[in-house]
Design a protein around this motif. Structure first.
Motif, PDB file in Angstrom:
ATOM      1  N   ASP A  41      33.335  14.085  58.048  1.00 24.09           N
ATOM      2  CA  ASP A  41      32.359  14.102  59.140  1.00 24.09           C
ATOM      3  C   ASP A  41      33.095  14.347  60.452  1.00 24.09           C
ATOM      4  N   ALA A  42      32.447  15.049  61.358  1.00 20.40           N
ATOM      5  CA  ALA A  42      33.073  15.336  62.652  1.00 20.40           C
ATOM      6  C   ALA A  42      33.467  14.060  63.378  1.00 20.40           C
ATOM      7  N   GLY A  43      32.744  12.975  63.133  1.00 25.19           N
ATOM      8  CA  GLY A  43      33.034  11.713  63.799  1.00 25.19           C
ATOM      9  C   GLY A  43      34.178  10.931  63.192  1.00 25.19           C
ATOM     10  N   ASP A  44      34.721  11.380  62.062  1.00 28.41           N
ATOM     11  CA  ASP A  44      35.867  10.693  61.462  1.00 28.41           C
ATOM     12  C   ASP A  44      37.099  10.866  62.344  1.00 28.41           C
ATOM     13  N   PRO A  45      37.970   9.855  62.402  1.00 29.37           N
ATOM     14  CA  PRO A  45      39.180   9.982  63.226  1.00 29.37           C
ATOM     15  C   PRO A  45      39.996  11.204  62.844  1.00 29.37           C
ATOM     16  N   PHE A  46      40.520  11.888  63.848  1.00 29.86           N
ATOM     17  CA  PHE A  46      41.232  13.142  63.620  1.00 29.86           C
ATOM     18  C   PHE A  46      42.515  12.933  62.817  1.00 29.86           C
ATOM     19  N   THR A  47      43.376  12.029  63.286  1.00 30.98           N
ATOM     20  CA  THR A  47      44.682  11.863  62.655  1.00 30.98           C
ATOM     21  C   THR A  47      44.595  11.103  61.348  1.00 30.98           C
ATOM     22  N   GLU A  48      43.923   9.952  61.369  1.00 29.60           N
ATOM     23  CA  GLU A  48      43.949   9.056  60.214  1.00 29.60           C
ATOM     24  C   GLU A  48      43.065   9.515  59.066  1.00 29.60           C
ATOM     25  N   VAL A  49      42.077  10.356  59.324  1.00 31.63           N
ATOM     26  CA  VAL A  49      41.173  10.786  58.259  1.00 31.63           C
ATOM     27  C   VAL A  49      41.199  12.306  58.093  1.00 31.63           C
ATOM     28  N   ALA A  50      40.731  13.035  59.093  1.00 30.82           N
ATOM     29  CA  ALA A  50      40.550  14.484  58.947  1.00 30.82           C
ATOM     30  C   ALA A  50      41.849  15.192  58.577  1.00 30.82           C
ATOM     31  N   LEU A  51      42.867  15.050  59.413  1.00 30.67           N
ATOM     32  CA  LEU A  51      44.127  15.733  59.158  1.00 30.67           C
ATOM     33  C   LEU A  51      44.873  15.110  57.990  1.00 30.67           C
ATOM     34  N   HIS A  52      44.786  13.808  57.854  1.00 30.42           N
ATOM     35  CA  HIS A  52      45.505  13.116  56.784  1.00 30.42           C
ATOM     36  C   HIS A  52      44.988  13.529  55.413  1.00 30.42           C
ATOM     37  N   HIS A  53      43.685  13.617  55.248  1.00 33.29           N
ATOM     38  CA  HIS A  53      43.121  14.017  53.954  1.00 33.29           C
ATOM     39  C   HIS A  53      43.519  15.455  53.609  1.00 33.29           C
ATOM     40  N   ALA A  54      43.475  16.345  54.595  1.00 37.11           N
ATOM     41  CA  ALA A  54      43.892  17.726  54.344  1.00 37.11           C
ATOM     42  C   ALA A  54      45.382  17.789  54.031  1.00 37.11           C
ATOM     43  N   ASP A  55      46.168  16.932  54.669  1.00 35.47           N
ATOM     44  CA  ASP A  55      47.608  16.877  54.435  1.00 35.47           C
ATOM     45  C   ASP A  55      47.901  16.471  52.994  1.00 35.47           C
ATOM     46  N   ILE A  56      47.209  15.455  52.508  1.00 36.93           N
ATOM     47  CA  ILE A  56      47.387  15.018  51.123  1.00 36.93           C
ATOM     48  C   ILE A  56      47.056  16.153  50.163  1.00 36.93           C
ATOM     49  N   ALA A  57      45.934  16.820  50.420  1.00 35.02           N
ATOM     50  CA  ALA A  57      45.535  17.930  49.548  1.00 35.02           C
ATOM     51  C   ALA A  57      46.563  19.049  49.587  1.00 35.02           C
ATOM     52  N   MET A  58      47.110  19.335  50.768  1.00 34.39           N
ATOM     53  CA  MET A  58      48.096  20.406  50.875  1.00 34.39           C
ATOM     54  C   MET A  58      49.341  20.098  50.048  1.00 34.39           C
ATOM     55  N   TYR A  59      49.776  18.846  50.063  1.00 37.42           N
ATOM     56  CA  TYR A  59      50.949  18.492  49.280  1.00 37.42           C
ATOM     57  C   TYR A  59      50.671  18.599  47.777  1.00 37.42           C
ATOM     58  N   HIS A  60      49.452  18.318  47.376  1.00 40.96           N
ATOM     59  CA  HIS A  60      49.094  18.512  45.969  1.00 40.96           C
ATOM     60  C   HIS A  60      49.118  19.997  45.624  1.00 40.96           C
ATOM     61  N   ALA A  61      48.713  20.839  46.571  1.00 43.82           N
ATOM     62  CA  ALA A  61      48.809  22.279  46.349  1.00 43.82           C
ATOM     63  C   ALA A  61      50.267  22.701  46.214  1.00 43.82           C
TER      64      ALA A  61
ATOM     65  N   ALA B 120      44.393  23.065  47.148  1.00 40.56           N
ATOM     66  CA  ALA B 120      43.842  21.841  46.576  1.00 40.56           C
ATOM     67  C   ALA B 120      42.818  21.283  47.546  1.00 40.56           C
ATOM     68  N   ILE B 121      41.828  20.602  46.999  1.00 42.52           N
ATOM     69  CA  ILE B 121      40.757  20.009  47.794  1.00 42.52           C
ATOM     70  C   ILE B 121      40.839  18.493  47.669  1.00 42.52           C
ATOM     71  N   TYR B 122      40.790  17.821  48.796  1.00 41.95           N
ATOM     72  CA  TYR B 122      40.898  16.360  48.786  1.00 41.95           C
ATOM     73  C   TYR B 122      39.732  15.742  48.037  1.00 41.95           C
ATOM     74  N   GLN B 123      40.069  14.808  47.160  1.00 43.45           N
ATOM     75  CA  GLN B 123      39.076  14.030  46.418  1.00 43.45           C
ATOM     76  C   GLN B 123      39.253  12.558  46.756  1.00 43.45           C
ATOM     77  N   LEU B 124      38.176  11.810  46.742  1.00 39.63           N
ATOM     78  CA  LEU B 124      38.227  10.388  47.062  1.00 39.63           C
ATOM     79  C   LEU B 124      39.258   9.686  46.185  1.00 39.63           C
ATOM     80  N   GLY B 125      40.146   8.944  46.807  1.00 37.82           N
ATOM     81  CA  GLY B 125      41.177   8.227  46.065  1.00 37.82           C
ATOM     82  C   GLY B 125      42.468   9.000  45.903  1.00 37.82           C
ATOM     83  N   MET B 126      42.501  10.272  46.298  1.00 35.09           N
ATOM     84  CA  MET B 126      43.722  11.078  46.184  1.00 35.09           C
ATOM     85  C   MET B 126      44.786  10.531  47.127  1.00 35.09           C
ATOM     86  N   THR B 127      46.007  10.439  46.641  1.00 34.78           N
ATOM     87  CA  THR B 127      47.118   9.929  47.445  1.00 34.78           C
ATOM     88  C   THR B 127      48.235  10.963  47.498  1.00 34.78           C
TER      89      THR B 127
END
Length: 217
Positions: free
Chosen positions: A157-177, A186-193
């Motif tokens: 959601d646009a209202g989610d924190p930029f660093t802790e949620v938006a960028l962090h979730h994409a970062d996790i997915a990128m490392y999985h890629a 890779a696409i972030y899924q709930l619970g992905m670390t």
């Protein structure tokens, strides 16, 4: 009359100061090499989205070039900079096409914020990967260079924190890629670390500063 003349006399100086202030503000929000937004600029764009439409879903894409060091080693850092500019232009065009914003975060890492007009994140990732991997003519003397990218995407959601949620979730997915090999997404899924450390490249420029929301980078 004297007051009016005084204002007219001072106007060029006031206009000059305003221009300098606008230029300084722009420099703070843009990457000097590519002209794209920098991290602070992307965070400002996110803040605008969060203020105007906090519940709007957005797609966050984190794009990391594969083995960019090989480009620098083979063609030189000047040609490497040319490639970074060209790739940045391509990502900016895709972001603009979707009504979003794009940034160069640091080194060979880019990011984009896209309004979620579709839930087909795979298609967007494929588009980014395909456009980036098109040959780039670095100079008339060199054969075209080709670079691929690992792409991580997250739907937030646009209202989610930029660093802790938006960028962090994409970062996790990128490392999985990255773990899957070159030219993957890779696409972030709930619970992905984050994947184990051996699959990561180590600290990047933006990792060393650890800015928080509201701070500049």
């Amino acid at each position: 009359m004297a007051f009016a003349l005084g204002r007219l006399t001072a106007w060029p100086r006031i206009h000059g100061l305003r221009t300098q202030l606008a230029d300084a503000t722009s420099a703070m929000l843009h990457d000097p090499l590519t002209g794209m937004l920098n991290r602070a600029g992307l965070q400002a764009a996110h803040a605008t989205l969060a203020k105007t439409a906090p519940a709007q879903p957005i797609i966050v894409a984190l794009i990391d070039l594969d083995d960019f060091k090989h480009i620098n080693d083979t063609h030189g850092h000047g040609r490497g900079d040319d490639l970074l500019i060209d790739v940045g232009d391509r990502i900016t065009d895709i972001a603009a096409l979707h009504g979003g914003a794009a940034a160069r975060l640091a080194g060979d890492e880019y990011a984009a914020l896209l309004p979620a007009h579709t839930d087909d994140l795979n298609r967007i990732a494929d588009t980014l990967a395909t456009i980036i991997s098109q040959p780039i003519a670095l100079s008339a003397d060199d054969s075209p260079a080709t670079v691929t990218a690992s792409v991580g995407l997250a739907l937030v959601d646009a209202g989610d924190p930029f660093t802790e949620v938006a960028l962090h979730h994409a970062d996790i997915a990128m490392y999985h890629a990255k773990r899957q090999g070159r030219n993957r997404h890779a696409i972030y899924q709930l619970g992905m670390t984050m994947p184990p450390a051996q699959h990561r490249r180590g600290p990047r420029l933006r990792d060393r500063r650890q800015p928080t929301d509201g701070a500049t980078a």
